[in-house]
Scaffold this motif. Structure first.
Motif, PDB file in Angstrom:
ATOM      1  N   HIS A 265       0.818  -1.212   0.000  1.00 41.22           N
ATOM      2  CA  HIS A 265       0.000   0.000   0.000  1.00 41.22           C
ATOM      3  C   HIS A 265       0.854   1.266   0.000  1.00 41.22           C
ATOM      4  O   HIS A 265       0.432   2.322  -0.487  1.00 41.22           O
ATOM      5  N   LYS A 266       2.080   1.175   0.514  1.00 40.67           N
ATOM      6  CA  LYS A 266       2.939   2.347   0.587  1.00 40.67           C
ATOM      7  C   LYS A 266       3.498   2.732  -0.781  1.00 40.67           C
ATOM      8  O   LYS A 266       3.881   3.883  -1.007  1.00 40.67           O
ATOM      9  N   ARG A 267       3.534   1.781  -1.695  1.00 37.92           N
ATOM     10  CA  ARG A 267       4.075   2.039  -3.028  1.00 37.92           C
ATOM     11  C   ARG A 267       2.972   2.324  -4.055  1.00 37.92           C
ATOM     12  O   ARG A 267       3.251   2.554  -5.226  1.00 37.92           O
ATOM     13  N   ALA A 268       1.711   2.294  -3.615  1.00 40.22           N
ATOM     14  CA  ALA A 268       0.581   2.442  -4.537  1.00 40.22           C
ATOM     15  C   ALA A 268       0.013   3.847  -4.485  1.00 40.22           C
ATOM     16  O   ALA A 268       0.113   4.545  -3.478  1.00 40.22           O
ATOM     17  N   LEU A 269      -0.580   4.277  -5.587  1.00 36.46           N
ATOM     18  CA  LEU A 269      -1.331   5.513  -5.604  1.00 36.46           C
ATOM     19  C   LEU A 269      -2.597   5.347  -4.760  1.00 36.46           C
ATOM     20  O   LEU A 269      -3.038   4.204  -4.519  1.00 36.46           O
ATOM     21  N   PRO A 270      -3.202   6.426  -4.284  1.00 35.55           N
ATOM     22  CA  PRO A 270      -4.428   6.296  -3.513  1.00 35.55           C
ATOM     23  C   PRO A 270      -5.485   5.488  -4.280  1.00 35.55           C
ATOM     24  O   PRO A 270      -5.647   5.650  -5.495  1.00 35.55           O
ATOM     25  N   VAL A 271      -6.156   4.627  -3.566  1.00 35.43           N
ATOM     26  CA  VAL A 271      -7.173   3.775  -4.184  1.00 35.43           C
ATOM     27  C   VAL A 271      -8.432   4.598  -4.444  1.00 35.43           C
ATOM     28  O   VAL A 271      -8.872   5.379  -3.596  1.00 35.43           O
ATOM     29  N   ALA A 272      -9.009   4.417  -5.628  1.00 34.38           N
ATOM     30  CA  ALA A 272     -10.219   5.154  -5.974  1.00 34.38           C
ATOM     31  C   ALA A 272     -11.231   4.226  -6.630  1.00 34.38           C
ATOM     32  O   ALA A 272     -10.853   3.271  -7.324  1.00 34.38           O
ATOM     33  N   LEU A 273     -12.501   4.493  -6.400  1.00 34.12           N
ATOM     34  CA  LEU A 273     -13.572   3.752  -7.040  1.00 34.12           C
ATOM     35  C   LEU A 273     -13.839   4.408  -8.380  1.00 34.12           C
ATOM     36  O   LEU A 273     -14.241   5.561  -8.451  1.00 34.12           O
ATOM     37  N   VAL A 274     -13.573   3.688  -9.460  1.00 33.41           N
ATOM     38  CA  VAL A 274     -13.729   4.315 -10.774  1.00 33.41           C
ATOM     39  C   VAL A 274     -15.014   3.841 -11.443  1.00 33.41           C
ATOM     40  O   VAL A 274     -15.356   2.707 -11.361  1.00 33.41           O
TER      41      VAL A 274
END
Length: 274
Positions: A265-274
């Motif tokens: 999770h630290k290497r990922a962009l913020p999670v978004a519901l698309v």
């Protein structure tokens, strides 16, 4: 998927090249910094200098980049920032790093008042939510984020960009504070193992006592200068060997892979519901 397939995929995702030449890498990364600053139409790079080899190497690359830009008639400067929490245990190393880098400007900002005030503000309403056994860990993360606030304040007022010191070994292990030292505009050390960062610093003329200093994040007040490897449970040599496609012990392999996926999770962009 075999272990070697998994090892290769992780190294590829983190941008670790199969071959390495310190001189060529240094030149490429100096050019990368110079080209990006010029293309952005901005005028400064800002970087926190801790006394460790990562900020030392990144600082030397940055100073070379802005000097290159100035030689071509562009306005550019490198601002090195000291960000101690009160008195830093290895302040002498930080000062020695500054002497080696020779930045255009040095700014010192003590983050202790802001850090302590933030922790106290959290405790007023949310003290019951804090894990008191890990209070120094929580404080360490606030320190890292306050340091980035200070760097962006300077970048904002000097038409600048903030340099991050993330490299492949720390990225692999998720060894950075999210939105703290993990926040930056440009990462000149990305894809480099720790030994390759050291090789670039040596190529640029850094002294061995700084290049091969025991790495420490120095964030936990109750454990000053705690070596990174104590936190990892594996050595940098094992991490670097893993990233460079070499054999590592089964114990090290399991530790590295488990830590890598637990910190995804630290290497990922913020999670978004698309």
């Amino acid at each position: 998927m075999t272990f070697h397939d998994q090892q290769s995929q992780i190294a590829e995702r983190l941008g670790v090249a199969k071959s390495f030449d310190a001189a060529a890498e240094a030149e490429q990364r100096i050019r990368f910094l110079a080209d990006y600053l010029r293309a952005s139409s901005l005028q400064s790079y800002v970087l926190g200098i801790s006394g460790g080899v990562d900020s030392l190497a990144a600082g030397m690359l940055a100073q070379s980049a802005v000097e290159s830009l100035r030689s071509q008639g562009h306005e550019a400067q490198f601002i090195a920032v000291r960000l101690p929490y009160g008195t830093q245990a290895d302040e002498a190393d930080a000062q020695r790093s500054l002497q080696v880098i020779k930045p255009d400007r040095v700014v010192t900002i003590d983050i202790k008042p802001a850090t302590d005030a933030m922790l106290e503000a959290v405790r007023v309403e949310g003290g019951d939510l804090l894990d008191t056994a890990r209070l120094n860990f929580h404080l360490g993360n606030i320190k890292a984020r306050q340091r980035m606030i200070a760097q962006y304040a300077l970048a904002g007022t000097t038409r600048g960009l903030v340099i991050g010191t993330d490299q492949a070994a720390e990225a692999l292990m998720g060894f950075f504070t999210k939105f703290g030292d993990g926040a930056a505009d440009i990462l000149p050390l990305s894809g480099l193992t720790k030994r390759r960062v050291r090789a670039i610093a040596t190529h640029l003329g850094a002294p061995d006592e700084l290049v091969f200093k025991v790495p420490t994040a120095d964030l936990e007040t109750d454990a000053p200068l705690r070596p990174d490897e104590d936190v990892y449970g594996v050595t940098y040599d094992e991490i670097d060997d893993f990233l460079e496609g070499k054999d590592v012990s089964e114990v090290a392999r399991q530790k590295i892979i488990a830590t890598h996926y637990a910190s995804s999770h630290k290497r990922a962009l913020p999670v978004a519901l698309v």
